[in-house]
Design a protein around this motif. Structure first.
Motif, PDB file in Angstrom:
ATOM      1  N   GLY A   1       0.799  -1.217   0.000  1.00 12.77           N
ATOM      2  CA  GLY A   1       0.000   0.000   0.000  1.00 12.77           C
ATOM      3  C   GLY A   1       0.831   1.267   0.000  1.00 12.77           C
ATOM      4  O   GLY A   1       0.598   2.170  -0.819  1.00 12.77           O
ATOM      5  N   PRO A   2       1.832   1.389   0.902  1.00 10.30           N
ATOM      6  CA  PRO A   2       2.665   2.603   0.867  1.00 10.30           C
ATOM      7  C   PRO A   2       3.389   2.808  -0.454  1.00 10.30           C
ATOM      8  O   PRO A   2       3.518   3.939  -0.931  1.00 10.30           O
ATOM      9  CB  PRO A   2       3.642   2.378   2.031  1.00 10.30           C
ATOM     10  N   PHE A   3       3.863   1.697  -1.056  1.00 17.42           N
ATOM     11  CA  PHE A   3       4.558   1.835  -2.340  1.00 17.42           C
ATOM     12  C   PHE A   3       3.615   2.319  -3.437  1.00 17.42           C
ATOM     13  O   PHE A   3       3.955   3.214  -4.216  1.00 17.42           O
ATOM     14  CB  PHE A   3       5.187   0.502  -2.732  1.00 17.42           C
ATOM     15  N   VAL A   4       2.413   1.720  -3.503  1.00 14.96           N
ATOM     16  CA  VAL A   4       1.455   2.126  -4.527  1.00 14.96           C
ATOM     17  C   VAL A   4       1.018   3.575  -4.300  1.00 14.96           C
ATOM     18  O   VAL A   4       0.889   4.358  -5.249  1.00 14.96           O
ATOM     19  CB  VAL A   4       0.243   1.173  -4.526  1.00 14.96           C
ATOM     20  N   THR A   5       0.800   3.941  -3.042  1.00 10.90           N
ATOM     21  CA  THR A   5       0.431   5.332  -2.746  1.00 10.90           C
ATOM     22  C   THR A   5       1.534   6.293  -3.163  1.00 10.90           C
ATOM     23  O   THR A   5       1.270   7.348  -3.753  1.00 10.90           O
ATOM     24  CB  THR A   5       0.140   5.480  -1.248  1.00 10.90           C
ATOM     25  N   GLY A   6       2.781   5.944  -2.863  1.00 12.54           N
ATOM     26  CA  GLY A   6       3.898   6.799  -3.288  1.00 12.54           C
ATOM     27  C   GLY A   6       4.020   6.879  -4.794  1.00 12.54           C
ATOM     28  O   GLY A   6       4.326   7.940  -5.348  1.00 12.54           O
ATOM     29  N   LEU A   7       3.774   5.742  -5.486  1.00 12.76           N
ATOM     30  CA  LEU A   7       3.842   5.737  -6.948  1.00 12.76           C
ATOM     31  C   LEU A   7       2.795   6.671  -7.550  1.00 12.76           C
ATOM     32  O   LEU A   7       3.101   7.470  -8.445  1.00 12.76           O
ATOM     33  CB  LEU A   7       3.657   4.311  -7.460  1.00 12.76           C
ATOM     34  N   LEU A   8       1.555   6.570  -7.068  1.00 11.48           N
ATOM     35  CA  LEU A   8       0.495   7.425  -7.608  1.00 11.48           C
ATOM     36  C   LEU A   8       0.738   8.890  -7.258  1.00 11.48           C
ATOM     37  O   LEU A   8       0.512   9.781  -8.084  1.00 11.48           O
ATOM     38  CB  LEU A   8      -0.862   6.963  -7.072  1.00 11.48           C
ATOM     39  N   SER A   9       1.201   9.155  -6.049  1.00 15.29           N
ATOM     40  CA  SER A   9       1.446  10.540  -5.641  1.00 15.29           C
ATOM     41  C   SER A   9       2.614  11.150  -6.401  1.00 15.29           C
ATOM     42  O   SER A   9       2.641  12.362  -6.634  1.00 15.29           O
ATOM     43  CB  SER A   9       1.710  10.606  -4.137  1.00 15.29           C
ATOM     44  N   SER A  10       3.579  10.323  -6.797  1.00 17.39           N
ATOM     45  CA  SER A  10       4.736  10.861  -7.526  1.00 17.39           C
ATOM     46  C   SER A  10       4.363  11.347  -8.914  1.00 17.39           C
ATOM     47  O   SER A  10       5.125  12.087  -9.545  1.00 17.39           O
ATOM     48  CB  SER A  10       5.826   9.791  -7.629  1.00 17.39           C
ATOM     49  N   LEU A  11       3.198  10.937  -9.429  1.00 20.84           N
ATOM     50  CA  LEU A  11       2.759  11.392 -10.741  1.00 20.84           C
ATOM     51  C   LEU A  11       2.017  12.726 -10.679  1.00 20.84           C
ATOM     52  O   LEU A  11       1.842  13.374 -11.709  1.00 20.84           O
ATOM     53  CB  LEU A  11       1.856  10.346 -11.390  1.00 20.84           C
ATOM     54  N   LYS A  12       1.600  13.135  -9.496  1.00 19.50           N
ATOM     55  CA  LYS A  12       0.803  14.346  -9.366  1.00 19.50           C
ATOM     56  C   LYS A  12       1.688  15.581  -9.372  1.00 19.50           C
ATOM     57  O   LYS A  12       2.851  15.540  -8.973  1.00 19.50           O
ATOM     58  CB  LYS A  12      -0.006  14.319  -8.064  1.00 19.50           C
ATOM     59  N   ASP A  13       1.097  16.712  -9.787  1.00 23.64           N
ATOM     60  CA  ASP A  13       1.788  17.991  -9.659  1.00 23.64           C
ATOM     61  C   ASP A  13       1.868  18.429  -8.206  1.00 23.64           C
ATOM     62  O   ASP A  13       2.830  19.078  -7.796  1.00 23.64           O
ATOM     63  CB  ASP A  13       1.073  19.079 -10.477  1.00 23.64           C
ATOM     64  N   ASN A  14       0.846  18.088  -7.430  1.00 26.17           N
ATOM     65  CA  ASN A  14       0.788  18.492  -6.027  1.00 26.17           C
ATOM     66  C   ASN A  14       0.494  17.265  -5.175  1.00 26.17           C
ATOM     67  O   ASN A  14      -0.663  16.962  -4.873  1.00 26.17           O
ATOM     68  CB  ASN A  14      -0.284  19.568  -5.815  1.00 26.17           C
ATOM     69  N   PRO A  15       1.527  16.519  -4.743  1.00 20.45           N
ATOM     70  CA  PRO A  15       1.275  15.341  -3.904  1.00 20.45           C
ATOM     71  C   PRO A  15       0.733  15.698  -2.524  1.00 20.45           C
ATOM     72  O   PRO A  15       0.239  14.813  -1.816  1.00 20.45           O
ATOM     73  CB  PRO A  15       2.666  14.694  -3.787  1.00 20.45           C
ATOM     74  N   ASN A  16       0.826  16.975  -2.126  1.00 22.39           N
ATOM     75  CA  ASN A  16       0.385  17.378  -0.792  1.00 22.39           C
ATOM     76  C   ASN A  16      -1.091  17.746  -0.746  1.00 22.39           C
ATOM     77  O   ASN A  16      -1.545  18.268   0.277  1.00 22.39           O
ATOM     78  CB  ASN A  16       1.210  18.578  -0.302  1.00 22.39           C
ATOM     79  N   GLU A  17      -1.837  17.512  -1.810  1.00 19.79           N
ATOM     80  CA  GLU A  17      -3.231  17.918  -1.830  1.00 19.79           C
ATOM     81  C   GLU A  17      -4.020  17.258  -0.702  1.00 19.79           C
ATOM     82  O   GLU A  17      -3.765  16.116  -0.328  1.00 19.79           O
ATOM     83  CB  GLU A  17      -3.865  17.564  -3.175  1.00 19.79           C
ATOM     84  N   TYR A  18      -4.951  18.012  -0.170  1.00 18.26           N
ATOM     85  CA  TYR A  18      -5.797  17.486   0.899  1.00 18.26           C
ATOM     86  C   TYR A  18      -7.232  17.929   0.653  1.00 18.26           C
ATOM     87  O   TYR A  18      -7.475  19.123   0.394  1.00 18.26           O
ATOM     88  CB  TYR A  18      -5.316  17.991   2.268  1.00 18.26           C
ATOM     89  N   PRO A  19      -8.172  16.992   0.739  1.00 19.09           N
ATOM     90  CA  PRO A  19      -7.951  15.556   0.971  1.00 19.09           C
ATOM     91  C   PRO A  19      -7.386  14.874  -0.264  1.00 19.09           C
ATOM     92  O   PRO A  19      -7.663  15.298  -1.387  1.00 19.09           O
ATOM     93  CB  PRO A  19      -9.356  15.047   1.294  1.00 19.09           C
ATOM     94  N   PRO A  20      -6.589  13.833  -0.079  1.00 18.62           N
ATOM     95  CA  PRO A  20      -6.031  13.140  -1.245  1.00 18.62           C
ATOM     96  C   PRO A  20      -7.121  12.438  -2.045  1.00 18.62           C
ATOM     97  O   PRO A  20      -8.096  11.944  -1.489  1.00 18.62           O
ATOM     98  CB  PRO A  20      -5.057  12.134  -0.613  1.00 18.62           C
ATOM     99  N   THR A  21      -6.946  12.420  -3.355  1.00 18.29           N
ATOM    100  CA  THR A  21      -7.921  11.786  -4.246  1.00 18.29           C
ATOM    101  C   THR A  21      -7.194  10.868  -5.223  1.00 18.29           C
ATOM    102  O   THR A  21      -5.976  10.966  -5.422  1.00 18.29           O
ATOM    103  CB  THR A  21      -8.707  12.848  -5.044  1.00 18.29           C
ATOM    104  N   LEU A  22      -7.963   9.981  -5.805  1.00 20.87           N
ATOM    105  CA  LEU A  22      -7.446   9.094  -6.848  1.00 20.87           C
ATOM    106  C   LEU A  22      -7.710   9.643  -8.242  1.00 20.87           C
ATOM    107  O   LEU A  22      -7.471   8.947  -9.237  1.00 20.87           O
ATOM    108  CB  LEU A  22      -8.060   7.699  -6.709  1.00 20.87           C
ATOM    109  N   ASN A  23      -8.211  10.857  -8.327  1.00 21.83           N
ATOM    110  CA  ASN A  23      -8.422  11.511  -9.617  1.00 21.83           C
ATOM    111  C   ASN A  23      -7.098  12.113 -10.079  1.00 21.83           C
ATOM    112  O   ASN A  23      -6.733  13.227  -9.704  1.00 21.83           O
ATOM    113  CB  ASN A  23      -9.504  12.585  -9.492  1.00 21.83           C
ATOM    114  N   ILE A  24      -6.369  11.357 -10.879  1.00 22.24           N
ATOM    115  CA  ILE A  24      -5.027  11.752 -11.308  1.00 22.24           C
ATOM    116  C   ILE A  24      -5.078  12.065 -12.794  1.00 22.24           C
ATOM    117  O   ILE A  24      -5.149  11.141 -13.627  1.00 22.24           O
ATOM    118  CB  ILE A  24      -4.012  10.634 -11.012  1.00 22.24           C
ATOM    119  N   PRO A  25      -5.077  13.335 -13.176  1.00 22.60           N
ATOM    120  CA  PRO A  25      -5.134  13.662 -14.611  1.00 22.60           C
ATOM    121  C   PRO A  25      -3.973  13.073 -15.399  1.00 22.60           C
ATOM    122  O   PRO A  25      -4.107  12.800 -16.595  1.00 22.60           O
ATOM    123  CB  PRO A  25      -5.112  15.200 -14.623  1.00 22.60           C
TER     124      PRO A  25
END
Length: 518
Positions: free
Chosen positions: A52-76
């Motif tokens: 889970g932490p690895f997958v979360t880090g992988l998806l967040s690394s693709l975002k422009d803003n990984p610090n967004e809150y609340p986090p979402t799975l809507n990744i353009p």
């Protein structure tokens, strides 16, 4: 005299039908499937906690803003339609839909939808190009910015109700009147004339044939990527190449931005201010922007080589050297302690193997560092020498060789084989599972080693990946730019995960099984 009625007769008990072998087999099959289902459910839950932490880090690394809150799975960055538009923007800016950028003489269009309800201002949005040059681990001169060269034009092109569509046109001018083959080059340190290093490594003077180019020559620093036109008189400057085209769109109070060609990198002022870090990204510059930055923002301006790439190579080299040393020395020591009889064998095992594993390696910090410094080995080779023999590896190989049958050595002795021949030609080939398990553990330990590389390695170019990522955290973490840190962490985890997935079955293989094969 009345007689009591007879007690009610109990119905005869019907015996259950006999259990046939087919019925019992079906029951056992259902029980086996139920146990398997529970087992797989447990494994899925455990995999979620571990991966889970690895997958979360992988998806967040693709975002422009990984610090967004609340986090979402809507990744353009993973949406096919948005990726297609990023490709089209890259083609407009540079002709390359993968890398993107803004090249001289190119025109890019970008659309923004603004909602202006009745009573709100009906003015068009304020569009500007803003400077954006991320920090770097190496000292680099300031690069040319698109806002200093490109021009903007904003026009309304459509209207639907209270929503208006504006087209922003970005034009990058040409700084030459010459025509000919376009060549990409990198400016070098200037002398009397402007000079550039071509793709073949040669350095050529650059002519400035227009007043615009002559005005801009002092704004171009060494390391700047430019395009040149090759003609009969030599090379002339077409203009600088911009890796990104940052765009800022602002509307007035009462208006709101409801859509754009690409999703914004940052939203501010309650949806009235959109910042786009790059409107000509291409696919790699949009979906894998943080990964591309990890290599490009660590480039040495003198050599052009990426420090991140050097860190990866250093980690692989260090891990390979550790594995090779462990396979040779740990197997020899483990075999000697397990199968040979000599004075002091148990004492050596107790002190040099068990006791060494109980003592933290930090205890030897000062003595080992001073010794390596006196030998001039504060580099990758000194790091390898410091961990040449792993006590845990010796223990693993000793336990494995102790479980192998004595008949193998007796057969070799009957054939006239000596101790070394017996070890290398009989015993070692049977130790495949243990050697692979030893290699995996040593590779993982070397790849994730942080303390000793931090102490011994002095030069940026000689760092391993773990030490380099710590520099990422110090430099980018203070600015909240965690996308780059996550990208580096994901890249560092991939080799270890691949190694375990490919060779995991050897962890459960036994030495006895391999010793009796054939």
């Amino acid at each position: 005299m009345t007689t009591a009625p007879p007690p009610p007769s109990t119905p005869p008990r019907i015996a259950p039908p006999p259990v046939t072998p087919a019925v019992r087999e079906r029951w056992l099959a259902r029980r086996r499937w139920a146990r398997a289902a529970w087992l797989y459910a447990f494994m899925l839950v455990m995999s979620f906690f571990f991966l889970g932490p690895f997958v979360t880090g992988l998806l967040s690394s693709l975002k422009d803003n990984p610090n967004e809150y609340p986090p979402t799975l809507n990744i353009p960055q993973l949406t096919p339609a948005v990726i297609g538009r990023a490709w089209a923007q890259g083609v407009q800016g540079s002709g390359d839909g993968w890398q993107g950028g803004l090249h001289p003489g190119r025109t890019v269009t970008f659309e923004v939808q603004v909602q202006s309800p009745p009573g709100a201002p009906q003015d068009p949005p304020a569009v500007t190009l803003f400077p954006y040059q991320p920090v770097s681990l190496v000292a680099v001169a300031r690069q040319a910015q698109a806002r200093d060269y490109a021009t903007l034009d904003t026009r309304e092109v459509a209207r639907s109700g209270d929503t208006r569509t504006y087209r922003v046109t970005v034009r990058s001018p040409l700084l030459t009147r010459q025509t000919g083959e376009t060549v990409r080059a990198t400016l070098t340190e200037p002398d009397a004339d402007l000079r550039a290093r071509l793709g073949n490594g040669q350095t050529a003077p650059v002519r400035l044939d227009t007043p615009q180019a002559q005005e801009r020559q002092y704004e171009l620093n060494a390391g700047q990527t430019v395009e040149l036109t090759r003609g009969p008189a030599g090379y002339t400057l077409r203009g600088p190449v911009f890796e990104r085209t940052p765009l800022q769109v602002d509307v007035q109070r009462g208006q709101s931005i409801v859509g754009s060609t690409l999703p914004p990198s940052d939203r501010q002022d309650f949806g009235r201010s959109f910042a786009f870090r790059n409107v000509t990204p291409g696919v790699l510059g949009y979906t894998f922007n943080n990964y591309r930055r990890a290599f490009r923002e660590t480039a040495d301006p003198a050599s052009g080589r990426s420090l991140f790439f050097s860190w990866v190579l250093n980690s692989f080299l260090y891990a390979f050297l550790r594995v090779a040393a462990a396979v040779v020395f740990c197997s020899l020591a483990g075999y000697a302690l397990a199968r040979m009889t000599f004075p002091g064998r148990n004492l050596i095992f107790l002190v040099a193997v068990l006791f060494v594993q109980m003592v933290p390696s930090q205890v030897n910090l000062v003595s080992n560092y001073v010794l390596l410094k006196d030998l001039g080995l504060l580099n990758l080779w000194g790091l390898w020498l410091n961990g040449l023999v792993a006590a845990g590896g010796v223990f693993l190989m000793k336990q494995f060789f102790e479980g192998m049958p004595r008949e193998l050595e007796e057969s070799a002795a009957i054939d006239g084989a000596g101790p070394l021949t017996t070890f290398f030609r009989v015993m070692l080939p049977q130790a495949g599972p243990a050697l692979i398990a030893l290699s995996i553990t040593q590779f993982q330990g070397a790849w994730n080693d942080f303390f000793w590389p931090l102490v011994i390695l002095r030069d940026n170019a000689s760092f391993t990946l773990t030490v380099g990522l710590s520099n990422f955290r110090e430099l980018y973490g203070g600015q909240g730019d965690y996308g780059l840190i996550l990208a580096g962490a994901v890249l560092s985890a991939i080799p270890v995960i691949v190694l375990f997935v490919v060779f995991q079955r050897y962890f459960v293989d036994t030495g006895a099984d391999s010793a009796v094969k054939g």
